[in-house]
Design a protein around this motif. Structure first.
Motif, PDB file in Angstrom:
ATOM      1  N   PRO A  28      -5.003   1.051 -13.321  1.00 52.63           N
ATOM      2  CA  PRO A  28      -4.879   0.122 -12.191  1.00 52.63           C
ATOM      3  C   PRO A  28      -5.359   0.760 -10.891  1.00 52.63           C
ATOM      4  CG  PRO A  28      -2.888   0.087 -13.529  1.00 52.63           C
ATOM      5  CD  PRO A  28      -3.729   1.219 -14.044  1.00 52.63           C
ATOM      6  N   SER A  29      -5.893  -0.070 -10.010  1.00 51.22           N
ATOM      7  CA  SER A  29      -6.496   0.436  -8.776  1.00 51.22           C
ATOM      8  C   SER A  29      -5.503   1.201  -7.913  1.00 51.22           C
ATOM      9  CB  SER A  29      -7.083  -0.730  -7.970  1.00 51.22           C
ATOM     10  OG  SER A  29      -6.088  -1.705  -7.701  1.00 51.22           O
ATOM     11  N   GLU A  30      -4.226   0.775  -7.895  1.00 47.07           N
ATOM     12  CA  GLU A  30      -3.235   1.476  -7.079  1.00 47.07           C
ATOM     13  C   GLU A  30      -3.031   2.905  -7.581  1.00 47.07           C
ATOM     14  OE1 GLU A  30      -1.533   0.756  -4.296  1.00 47.07           O
ATOM     15  OE2 GLU A  30      -2.779  -1.009  -4.117  1.00 47.07           O
TER      16      GLU A  30
ATOM     17  N   GLY B 270       0.799  -1.223   0.000  1.00 49.64           N
ATOM     18  CA  GLY B 270       0.000   0.000   0.000  1.00 49.64           C
ATOM     19  C   GLY B 270       0.825   1.263   0.000  1.00 49.64           C
ATOM     20  N   ILE B 271       2.107   1.161  -0.355  1.00 51.28           N
ATOM     21  CA  ILE B 271       2.989   2.338  -0.366  1.00 51.28           C
ATOM     22  C   ILE B 271       2.823   3.121  -1.656  1.00 51.28           C
ATOM     23  CG2 ILE B 271       5.409   3.076  -0.247  1.00 51.28           C
ATOM     24  CD1 ILE B 271       5.928   0.561   1.446  1.00 51.28           C
ATOM     25  N   GLY B 272       2.515   2.412  -2.745  1.00 52.49           N
ATOM     26  CA  GLY B 272       2.276   3.086  -4.017  1.00 52.49           C
ATOM     27  C   GLY B 272       3.491   3.213  -4.903  1.00 52.49           C
ATOM     28  N   ILE B 273       4.544   2.448  -4.620  1.00 54.77           N
ATOM     29  CA  ILE B 273       5.754   2.502  -5.450  1.00 54.77           C
ATOM     30  C   ILE B 273       5.561   1.693  -6.721  1.00 54.77           C
ATOM     31  CG2 ILE B 273       8.210   1.924  -5.543  1.00 54.77           C
ATOM     32  CD1 ILE B 273       8.277   2.372  -2.504  1.00 54.77           C
ATOM     33  N   VAL B 274       5.036   0.482  -6.561  1.00 50.72           N
ATOM     34  CA  VAL B 274       4.713  -0.376  -7.704  1.00 50.72           C
ATOM     35  C   VAL B 274       3.351  -1.000  -7.458  1.00 50.72           C
ATOM     36  CG1 VAL B 274       7.056  -0.903  -8.489  1.00 50.72           C
ATOM     37  CG2 VAL B 274       6.051  -2.241  -6.632  1.00 50.72           C
TER      38      VAL B 274
ATOM     39  N   LEU C  27      -3.746   6.541  -5.661  1.00 48.35           N
ATOM     40  CA  LEU C  27      -2.739   7.589  -5.537  1.00 48.35           C
ATOM     41  C   LEU C  27      -3.223   8.904  -6.131  1.00 48.35           C
ATOM     42  CD1 LEU C  27       0.498   5.577  -6.390  1.00 48.35           C
ATOM     43  CD2 LEU C  27      -0.108   6.585  -4.198  1.00 48.35           C
ATOM     44  N   LEU C  28      -3.929   8.843  -7.268  1.00 49.44           N
ATOM     45  CA  LEU C  28      -4.453  10.062  -7.886  1.00 49.44           C
ATOM     46  C   LEU C  28      -5.460  10.752  -6.970  1.00 49.44           C
ATOM     47  CD1 LEU C  28      -4.937   9.113 -11.648  1.00 49.44           C
ATOM     48  CD2 LEU C  28      -3.332  10.754 -10.703  1.00 49.44           C
ATOM     49  N   ARG C  29      -6.325   9.964  -6.362  1.00 51.25           N
ATOM     50  CA  ARG C  29      -7.318  10.558  -5.458  1.00 51.25           C
ATOM     51  C   ARG C  29      -6.636  11.207  -4.263  1.00 51.25           C
ATOM     52  NH1 ARG C  29     -10.088   5.478  -6.057  1.00 51.25           N
ATOM     53  NH2 ARG C  29     -11.781   5.608  -7.566  1.00 51.25           N
ATOM     54  N   ALA C  30      -5.637  10.520  -3.711  1.00 56.88           N
ATOM     55  CA  ALA C  30      -4.998  10.995  -2.491  1.00 56.88           C
ATOM     56  C   ALA C  30      -4.087  12.190  -2.724  1.00 56.88           C
ATOM     57  CB  ALA C  30      -4.207   9.852  -1.840  1.00 56.88           C
ATOM     58  N   ASN C  31      -3.381  12.207  -3.842  1.00 54.58           N
ATOM     59  CA  ASN C  31      -2.337  13.212  -4.048  1.00 54.58           C
ATOM     60  C   ASN C  31      -2.681  14.306  -5.044  1.00 54.58           C
ATOM     61  OD1 ASN C  31      -0.553  11.800  -2.304  1.00 54.58           O
ATOM     62  ND2 ASN C  31      -0.099  10.366  -3.953  1.00 54.58           N
TER      63      ASN C  31
ATOM     64  N   ARG D 174     -10.256  11.793  -9.762  1.00 50.92           N
ATOM     65  CA  ARG D 174     -11.069  10.616  -9.454  1.00 50.92           C
ATOM     66  C   ARG D 174     -10.723   9.383 -10.275  1.00 50.92           C
ATOM     67  NH1 ARG D 174     -17.151  11.070  -9.255  1.00 50.92           N
ATOM     68  NH2 ARG D 174     -16.999  12.031 -11.323  1.00 50.92           N
ATOM     69  N   GLY D 175     -10.084   9.560 -11.429  1.00 47.74           N
ATOM     70  CA  GLY D 175      -9.769   8.402 -12.257  1.00 47.74           C
ATOM     71  C   GLY D 175      -9.196   8.808 -13.594  1.00 47.74           C
ATOM     72  N   GLY D 176      -9.246   7.889 -14.563  1.00 48.55           N
ATOM     73  CA  GLY D 176      -8.704   8.140 -15.885  1.00 48.55           C
ATOM     74  C   GLY D 176      -8.448   6.819 -16.590  1.00 48.55           C
ATOM     75  N   VAL D 177      -7.813   6.890 -17.750  1.00 45.31           N
ATOM     76  CA  VAL D 177      -7.346   5.688 -18.442  1.00 45.31           C
ATOM     77  C   VAL D 177      -5.866   5.851 -18.699  1.00 45.31           C
ATOM     78  CG1 VAL D 177      -9.568   5.119 -19.481  1.00 45.31           C
ATOM     79  CG2 VAL D 177      -7.994   6.623 -20.718  1.00 45.31           C
ATOM     80  N   LEU D 178      -5.163   4.723 -18.728  1.00 46.14           N
ATOM     81  CA  LEU D 178      -3.705   4.739 -18.828  1.00 46.14           C
ATOM     82  C   LEU D 178      -3.254   4.501 -20.259  1.00 46.14           C
ATOM     83  CD1 LEU D 178      -1.029   4.791 -17.108  1.00 46.14           C
ATOM     84  CD2 LEU D 178      -1.188   2.295 -17.086  1.00 46.14           C
ATOM     85  N   VAL D 179      -2.321   5.326 -20.729  1.00 44.12           N
ATOM     86  CA  VAL D 179      -1.718   5.118 -22.052  1.00 44.12           C
ATOM     87  C   VAL D 179      -0.704   3.997 -21.926  1.00 44.12           C
ATOM     88  CG1 VAL D 179      -0.351   6.128 -23.909  1.00 44.12           C
ATOM     89  CG2 VAL D 179      -2.081   7.515 -22.732  1.00 44.12           C
ATOM     90  N   ASP D 180      -0.994   2.851 -22.545  1.00 48.57           N
ATOM     91  CA  ASP D 180      -0.137   1.676 -22.422  1.00 48.57           C
ATOM     92  C   ASP D 180       0.929   1.624 -23.513  1.00 48.57           C
ATOM     93  OD1 ASP D 180       0.508  -0.878 -21.200  1.00 48.57           O
ATOM     94  OD2 ASP D 180      -0.307  -1.807 -23.006  1.00 48.57           O
ATOM     95  N   LYS D 181       0.583   2.071 -24.729  1.00 50.61           N
ATOM     96  CA  LYS D 181       1.539   2.093 -25.837  1.00 50.61           C
ATOM     97  C   LYS D 181       1.266   3.297 -26.726  1.00 50.61           C
ATOM     98  CE  LYS D 181       2.058  -2.960 -26.199  1.00 50.61           C
ATOM     99  NZ  LYS D 181       1.841  -4.146 -27.072  1.00 50.61           N
TER     100      LYS D 181
END
Length: 451
Positions: free
Chosen positions: A373-375, A187-191, A379-383, A387-394
């Motif tokens: 990913p949920s982690e 739950g540290i949020g590093i990986v 982190l986005l909500r906390a820092n 509230r969310g988004g989608v991740l660019v994978d490639k």
């Protein structure tokens, strides 16, 4: 009168003594023993002497793009600037396989390895990496190397004496001592997959990828990160446990990538109040079941509390995630769970997480986006209060998205006036082919581009 007063004082003293605190004292005859004397020197040199040549120094060179024009971080000039970095690694086989951190070798154009007491500089090639656990495997062309001995990290105890070996700040081979401060840190949020061993052995930049060993000289973890406001060591070092390393390293060596198993549940921790509904037990509480997932096919339901998998106790939601993530797809696992205060057992055939992600991937103008990913959501909500988004994978080379500077791991948080919380939100916002303002989150900042 004096007798009456004296009797009252004695009674009051007895009452207060009865209700007061009784202090527990150590035996005064407890012996004091000195661990050493002037006749001999206490040393771990015999253990460390053998392990020294199992830990290597790694230096990398990568070409980075120069700064953007007019302060625009998305504008990339055509020329590149070579940049060097250093880290550490651990030899895990006689024929040259070395484990290190993904962040040590990520994006490197050249990887060089040196070994203690060996003047030769070896060229290494990347075999495979897993960013979700920060583990990578590289290989050098060598034989009869001193491969390290692994220890079962599930047997590591708080208070065990440990040594951290590595190449801090590029100064060369360095060994520091400490103890195991904690196990199972998450739950540290590093990986994304975290099950760290925490130690107070001094770990600094450049120690990444080095060995954390016990007093017998056996590997219990790979030094990965520190928690520090200053960037230097403050006594909170984190190492990836050896059991996670062996599982992932095997997949990387065999196929060049690590494919995780997938159960298909949303999970949360159980607090003290909630545990009363589950006979005061803890584990991974199922709060959601995905359709057509291994969990739904096996009959698991929302509200089930998973307490063990293949006999291994589940103590938290992150623990459940790490256990499932350590298995290969198609493995059949025995899941013990609590439902209506009754223990039940079910066998579940796990699926492939890569296949699940691939099915959820969406391509748009040269970029592949996947669910966040949920982690990262947490982190986005906390820092950043996002509230969310989608991740660019490639990002496809020379595509429209590439030309305006969108890069892998950008997070799309808004398109025009529409907040993006899911893949479905993204699909709805790109239904027309008109150019749109896209808002990206990157390294703590939000930028807007037109695509």
């Amino acid at each position: 009168m004096k007798k009456i007063l004296l009797i009252c004082l004695v009674v009051l003293t007895m009452v207060y003594a009865k209700d007061g605190v009784e202090f527990k004292y150590a035996n005064e005859n407890t012996e004091r023993k000195n661990p050493t004397s002037q006749n001999f020197i206490l040393s771990y040199n015999n253990v460390l002497k053998n392990v020294r040549t199992s830990v290597v120094n790694i230096s990398t060179t990568k070409t980075i793009s120069s700064g953007g024009a007019y302060g625009n971080p998305f504008y990339q000039e055509q020329r590149g600037i070579p940049q060097g970095a250093s880290g550490s690694g651990v030899i895990i086989s006689k024929n040259g396989y070395i484990v290190t951190n993904n962040h040590v070798v990520d994006g490197a154009d050249q990887i060089k390895v040196t070994i203690a007491d060996d003047k030769k500089v070896y060229e290494a090639k990347l075999i495979g990496s897993d960013a979700k656990s920060d583990i990578a495997i590289i290989k050098i062309d060598a034989k009869e190397l001193n491969a390290i001995t692994f220890y079962n990290s599930d047997k590591v105890k708080v208070g065990d004496v440990v040594f951290a070996l590595g190449n801090p700040f590029g100064v060369g081979e360095t060994i520091t001592q400490g103890i195991v401060s904690a196990t199972g840190r998450s739950g540290i949020g590093i990986v994304e997959y975290e099950d760290f061993i925490q130690t107070d052995a001094s770990i600094n930049p450049g120690n990444s990828g080095g060995a954390l060993i016990n007093s017998a000289g056996h590997l219990i973890g790979i030094n990965s990160a520190i928690i520090s406001r200053s960037g230097g060591n403050v006594g909170i070092g984190l190492a990836i446990p050896s059991n996670m390393i062996t599982s992932i390293a095997t997949g990387l060596i065999d196929t060049g990538k690590y494919t995780r198993a997938y159960l298909g549940v949303g999970i949360s921790d159980v607090n003290e109040d909630m545990s009363s509904f589950y006979d005061n037990k803890y584990g991974g509480l199922i709060i959601n079941i995905e359709e057509n997932s291994p969990a739904s096919k096996a009959g698991l339901k929302r509200g089930d509390l998973i307490i063990s998998i293949d006999g291994k106790m589940v103590e938290s939601a992150s623990g459940l995630k790490n256990i499932i993530g350590s298995f290969q797809p198609l493995r059949v696992v025995n899941i013990k769970f609590l439902r209506d205060k009754k223990i039940d057992i079910v066998n579940v055939k796990l699926a492939s997480l890569d296949n699940k992600i691939a099915s959820a991937t969406l391509n748009y103008k040269g970029i592949d986006v996947i669910p966040l990913p949920s982690e990262l959501q947490r982190l986005l909500r906390a820092n950043a209060n996002i509230r969310g988004g989608v991740l660019v994978d490639k990002v496809q080379l020379n595509s429209e998205a590439h030309s305006i500077g969108i890069i892998k791991d950008d997070i799309i948080v808004q398109i025009e006036d529409n907040e993006i919380l899911s893949i479905d939100d993204f699909k709805a916002s790109i239904s027309s082919q008109n150019k749109k303002r896209i808002y990206l989150f990157r390294r703590g900042n939000i930028f807007a581009v037109v695509l």
